[in-house]
Motif scaffolding. Structure first.
Motif, PDB file in Angstrom:
ATOM      1  N   LYS A 126       0.831  -1.207   0.000  1.00 52.30           N
ATOM      2  CA  LYS A 126       0.000   0.000   0.000  1.00 52.30           C
ATOM      3  C   LYS A 126       0.865   1.257   0.000  1.00 52.30           C
ATOM      4  O   LYS A 126       1.751   1.390   0.842  1.00 52.30           O
ATOM      5  N   GLU A 142       1.717  -5.307   4.107  1.00 48.41           N
ATOM      6  CA  GLU A 142       0.975  -6.002   5.161  1.00 48.41           C
ATOM      7  C   GLU A 142       0.509  -7.385   4.765  1.00 48.41           C
ATOM      8  O   GLU A 142       0.397  -7.735   3.593  1.00 48.41           O
ATOM      9  N   GLU A 143       0.225  -8.123   5.764  1.00 49.51           N
ATOM     10  CA  GLU A 143      -0.284  -9.488   5.696  1.00 49.51           C
ATOM     11  C   GLU A 143      -1.574  -9.515   4.874  1.00 49.51           C
ATOM     12  O   GLU A 143      -2.434  -8.646   5.020  1.00 49.51           O
ATOM     13  N   LEU A 195      -5.204 -10.655   4.209  1.00 54.37           N
ATOM     14  CA  LEU A 195      -6.306 -11.156   5.030  1.00 54.37           C
ATOM     15  C   LEU A 195      -7.372 -11.740   4.120  1.00 54.37           C
ATOM     16  O   LEU A 195      -7.776 -11.100   3.146  1.00 54.37           O
ATOM     17  N   GLU A 251     -15.579  -8.513   3.040  1.00 58.53           N
ATOM     18  CA  GLU A 251     -15.459  -7.119   3.485  1.00 58.53           C
ATOM     19  C   GLU A 251     -16.817  -6.519   3.835  1.00 58.53           C
ATOM     20  O   GLU A 251     -17.839  -6.912   3.277  1.00 58.53           O
ATOM     21  N   LYS A 301     -15.941  -3.754  -4.869  1.00 59.03           N
ATOM     22  CA  LYS A 301     -14.819  -2.934  -5.356  1.00 59.03           C
ATOM     23  C   LYS A 301     -14.368  -3.274  -6.778  1.00 59.03           C
ATOM     24  O   LYS A 301     -13.842  -2.428  -7.478  1.00 59.03           O
ATOM     25  N   GLU A 304      -8.699  -0.654   6.635  1.00 58.13           N
ATOM     26  CA  GLU A 304      -8.340   0.753   6.460  1.00 58.13           C
ATOM     27  C   GLU A 304      -9.348   1.608   7.192  1.00 58.13           C
ATOM     28  O   GLU A 304     -10.451   1.159   7.503  1.00 58.13           O
TER      29      GLU A 304
HETATM   30  P1  AMP Z   1      -7.743  -0.212   1.243  1.00 57.58           P
HETATM   31  O1  AMP Z   1      -7.742   1.054   0.430  1.00 57.58           O
HETATM   32  O2  AMP Z   1      -6.652  -0.284   2.235  1.00 57.58           O
HETATM   33  O3  AMP Z   1      -9.112  -0.538   1.829  1.00 57.58           O
HETATM   34  O4  AMP Z   1      -7.530  -1.372   0.193  1.00 57.58           O
HETATM   35  C1  AMP Z   1      -8.354  -1.481  -0.965  1.00 57.58           C
HETATM   36  C2  AMP Z   1      -8.814  -2.895  -1.114  1.00 57.58           C
HETATM   37  O5  AMP Z   1      -7.690  -3.799  -1.157  1.00 57.58           O
HETATM   38  C3  AMP Z   1      -9.665  -3.382   0.050  1.00 57.58           C
HETATM   39  O6  AMP Z   1     -10.985  -3.018  -0.085  1.00 57.58           O
HETATM   40  C4  AMP Z   1      -9.443  -4.870  -0.045  1.00 57.58           C
HETATM   41  O7  AMP Z   1     -10.257  -5.439  -1.038  1.00 57.58           O
HETATM   42  C5  AMP Z   1      -8.002  -4.998  -0.490  1.00 57.58           C
HETATM   43  N1  AMP Z   1      -7.102  -5.144   0.688  1.00 57.58           N
HETATM   44  C6  AMP Z   1      -6.519  -4.155   1.393  1.00 57.58           C
HETATM   45  N2  AMP Z   1      -5.780  -4.640   2.401  1.00 57.58           N
HETATM   46  C7  AMP Z   1      -5.871  -5.980   2.343  1.00 57.58           C
HETATM   47  C8  AMP Z   1      -5.325  -7.050   3.114  1.00 57.58           C
HETATM   48  N3  AMP Z   1      -4.503  -6.833   4.134  1.00 57.58           N
HETATM   49  N4  AMP Z   1      -5.657  -8.308   2.761  1.00 57.58           N
HETATM   50  C9  AMP Z   1      -6.484  -8.541   1.719  1.00 57.58           C
HETATM   51  N5  AMP Z   1      -7.019  -7.585   0.948  1.00 57.58           N
HETATM   52  C10 AMP Z   1      -6.735  -6.310   1.240  1.00 57.58           C
END
Ligand code: AMP
Ligand code: GLY
Length: 433
Positions: free
Chosen positions: A142, A184-185, A187, A191, A213, A283
Motif C-alpha cells: 500500500k 501487510e499481511e 487477510l 469485506e 470494489k 483501512e
Molecule cells: P484499502 O484502500 O486499504 O481498503 O484497500 C483497498 C482494497 O484492497 C480493500 O478493499 C481490499 O479489497 C483490499 N485489501 C486491502 N488490504 C488488504 C489485506 N490486508 N488483505 C487482503 N485484501 C486487502
C-alpha cells in the motif's frame, strides 16, 4: 436555513438530497456539484473549490453549516480553516484525517491501541524487497498517501509484490503518496463497510453496508472506487456490530482523544471478516463511502440536518436514528473505459423520475444547454428499495433498463453475497448440507 455540501460525486448528491428533505432547509448548495445536483430545484451548484473562497461564500450567504464529502479537502485542512473563522463544519481536522491520508499513521495508531488489523511494516527504501521475500505471497502493498484508490496492490505472487514496490518507491508512479509503502499481511474473508458519525467523544453508528470494489461480475477485473453497495449488510449481525464498536470504533475515538487529536466527522472502518466471524480493520476513511452513502441515505428517515447540527455541537449522544426497514441497493453505472481513462461527453438519456422505491444519484455527469452528458468514471448510482435484497436488486435493475448512454457499463450481481447468504442459511436449515 442554508447548507453547503462540498464535493461532486454520488455521495454528495445523496447527502444533499437527504438534507434538502428537511422542512427547515431552504437551499442546499453543492460545491462544485454535478449534473444531478444542477437539476434538483432544492439544490444549487456553486463553482468554487478553493477552501478560503468557500469560507467567504459561507459567510456571505449566511450558511448554517458545511458538510464535506471527499477526503482531499479534509486532508488539506478545510475543517481547520473553517473553524479558525468561526464557521460550523462537520469533518475531521487535517491532523485527525491522517487516519485516512497516511496508511503508516493509521497502522501505527492501530498498533499502539491494539486495534485488530493486518500485521505490517513501513518502508521508504529497498529493504521492502527483502521483507517481501521473508514473508512470501500473497501479500499486500500500500502506498502511504492518498492515491485515489490506486495505491493498493493485493499481490498474489512475489513478482507482483516486487513490481508494486518498484512502481511506488523507485519509479515514483504515485508521486509523494508512494514515497513510503506499507507492506501487510494478506487477510482472507468478506469485506463490510462500518461507518459512524463522531463528535469528538460520542459515536453514532450509521446503518451497515457492503461495497463491491471490482469492476466485473463475481468480483473479477480491476479494483475501482466501488461499483455498487447495499444496506443493511447481513454479515454485520448485532453481535458483530457490538464487537466492532468495542474492539475497533470506540478504541479509535478514545485513542485519538487521548493523543490530543480528537476525531470529528464520519469515520469509516473498512472491515475484513474472516470465516470465523472475526473482524479486522483493512483501512480507515475519514469520510463517508461512495457508493455506500447512496443506499444508506436512501434508508435514513427523519431530519438529517438536525443530526449534523448535533454532531457539530458535540451532542450526538442525544440522537437516535431511524431507518427504513427495507434494503436499499445501489448499482453504479460507469463510463466507457472506467477505471483507466473514462471517456467523457456521452449523452445520457432515460433517467426515470424518483419514486417511492427507486432514486438515481448522479456522479460524473454535467448538465449544459439542457443536455446531460458523462464527465467522469462513475456516472450514476441507481438505488432500488424493497423488502428483500433480491427485490431491491430487481428494482434497481428495472430502473437501469430505462437509462442509456454509449459505453455504459455496470455489474449485474450487486448484492450477491447477501442473496447467497440467505440461500445458504435456508439450505442449511433444511438439512441439505
Ligand atoms: P484499502 O484502500 O486499504 O481498503 O484497500 C483497498 C482494497 O484492497 C480493500 O478493499 C481490499 O479489497 C483490499 N485489501 C486491502 N488490504 C488488504 C489485506 N490486508 N488483505 C487482503 N485484501 C486487502
Ligand atoms: N466505497 C469505498 C470508499 O468509499 O472508499
Amino acid at each position: 436555513m442554508k447548507i453547503l455540501v462540498v464535493g461532486s460525486g454520488g455521495r454528495e448528491h445523496a447527502l444533499a438530497w437527504k438534507l434538502a428533505q428537511s422542512p427547515r432547509v431552504q437551499l442546499v448548495y453543492v460545491a462544485p456539484g454535478n449534473g444531478g445536483t444542477a437539476q434538483d430545484e432544492r439544490l444549487r451548484n456553486v463553482d468554487i473549490t478553493e477552501p478560503a473562497a468557500l469560507a467567504d461564500f459561507v459567510e456571505k450567504e449566511q450558511i448554517a453549516f458545511t458538510l464535506v464529502g471527499p477526503e482531499a479537502p479534509l486532508a488539506a485542512g478545510i475543517v481547520n480553516l473553517f473553524r479558525s473563522r468561526g464557521l460550523k463544519i462537520f469533518g475531521p481536522t487535517k491532523e485527525a484525517a491522517q487516519l485516512e491520508s497516511s496508511k503508516d499513521f493509521a497502522k501505527a495508531f492501530m498498533k499502539r491501541h491494539a486495534i485488530p488489523t493486518a500485521e505490517y511494516e513501513t518502508f521508504a527504501a529497498a529493504a521492502a524487497h527483502a521483507y517481501i521475500d521473508s514473508k512470501g505471497a500473497p501479500i499486500v502493498i500500500k502506498a502511504d498517501g492518498l492515491a485515489t484508490g490506486k495505491g493498493v496492490v493485493v499481490a498474489q505472487t512475489l513478482e507482483e509484490a516486487h513490481t508494486a514496490v518498484d512502481m511506488m518507491l523507485s519509479d515514483n508512479k504515485l508521486g509523494d503518496a508512494g514515497a513510503r509503502v506499507v507492506i501487510e499481511e494478506f487477510l482472507a474473508g468478506e469485506e463490510a463497510s462500518f461507518i459512524v458519525m463522531v463528535d469528538g467523544k460520542n459515536v453514532l453508528p450509521l446503518a451497515s453496508s457492503q461495497d463491491h470494489k471490482r469492476l466485473l461480475d463475481a468480483d473479477q477485473g480491476p479494483n475501482t472506487g466501488g461499483m455498487g453497495a447495499y444496506s443493511p449488510a447481513p454479515i454485520v449481525t448485532p453481535q458483530l456490530h457490538a464487537r466492532v464498536m468495542r474492539e475497533i470504533i470506540l478504541p479509535t475515538v478514545r485513542g485519538m482523544e487521548k493523543e490530543g487529536n480528537r476525531f470529528t466527522g464520519f469515520l469509516y472502518a473498512g472491515l475484513m471478516i474472516d470465516a470465523q466471524g472475526n473482524p479486522k480493520t483493512l483501512e480507515f476513511n475519514c469520510r463517508m463511502g461512495d457508493p455506500e452513502t447512496q443506499p444508506i441515505m436512501a434508508r435514513l428517515k427523519g431530519d438529517y440536518s438536525k443530526v449534523v447540527e448535533q454532531a457539530i455541537a458535540g451532542t450526538l449522544d442525544t440522537v437516535e436514528l431511524e431507518w427504513d426497514r427495507r434494503t436499499a441497493l445501489g448499482v453504479v453505472i460507469a463510463a466507457h473505459n472506467y477505471p483507466d481513462t473514462p471517456r467523457k461527453g456521452d449523452l445520457i438519456s432515460g433517467i426515470p423520475a424518483e419514486t417511492a422505491d427507486s432514486v438515481t444519484f448522479h456522479a460524473g455527469t454535467t448538465l449544459a444547454d439542457g443536455k446531460l452528458t458523462t464527465s467522469g468514471g462513475r456516472v450514476l448510482c441507481v438505488v432500488g428499495l424493497a423488502d428483500s435484497v433480491r427485490s431491491a436488486q430487481s428494482a434497481a435493475y428495472e430502473t437501469i433498463n430505462h437509462i442509456s448512454f454509449d459505453g455504459m457499463q455496470y455489474r449485474h450481481d450487486i448484492g450477491y453475497r447477501a442473496i447467497n447468504r440467505k440461500h445458504d442459511a435456508k439450505t442449511k436449515a433444511k438439512g441439505k448440507h
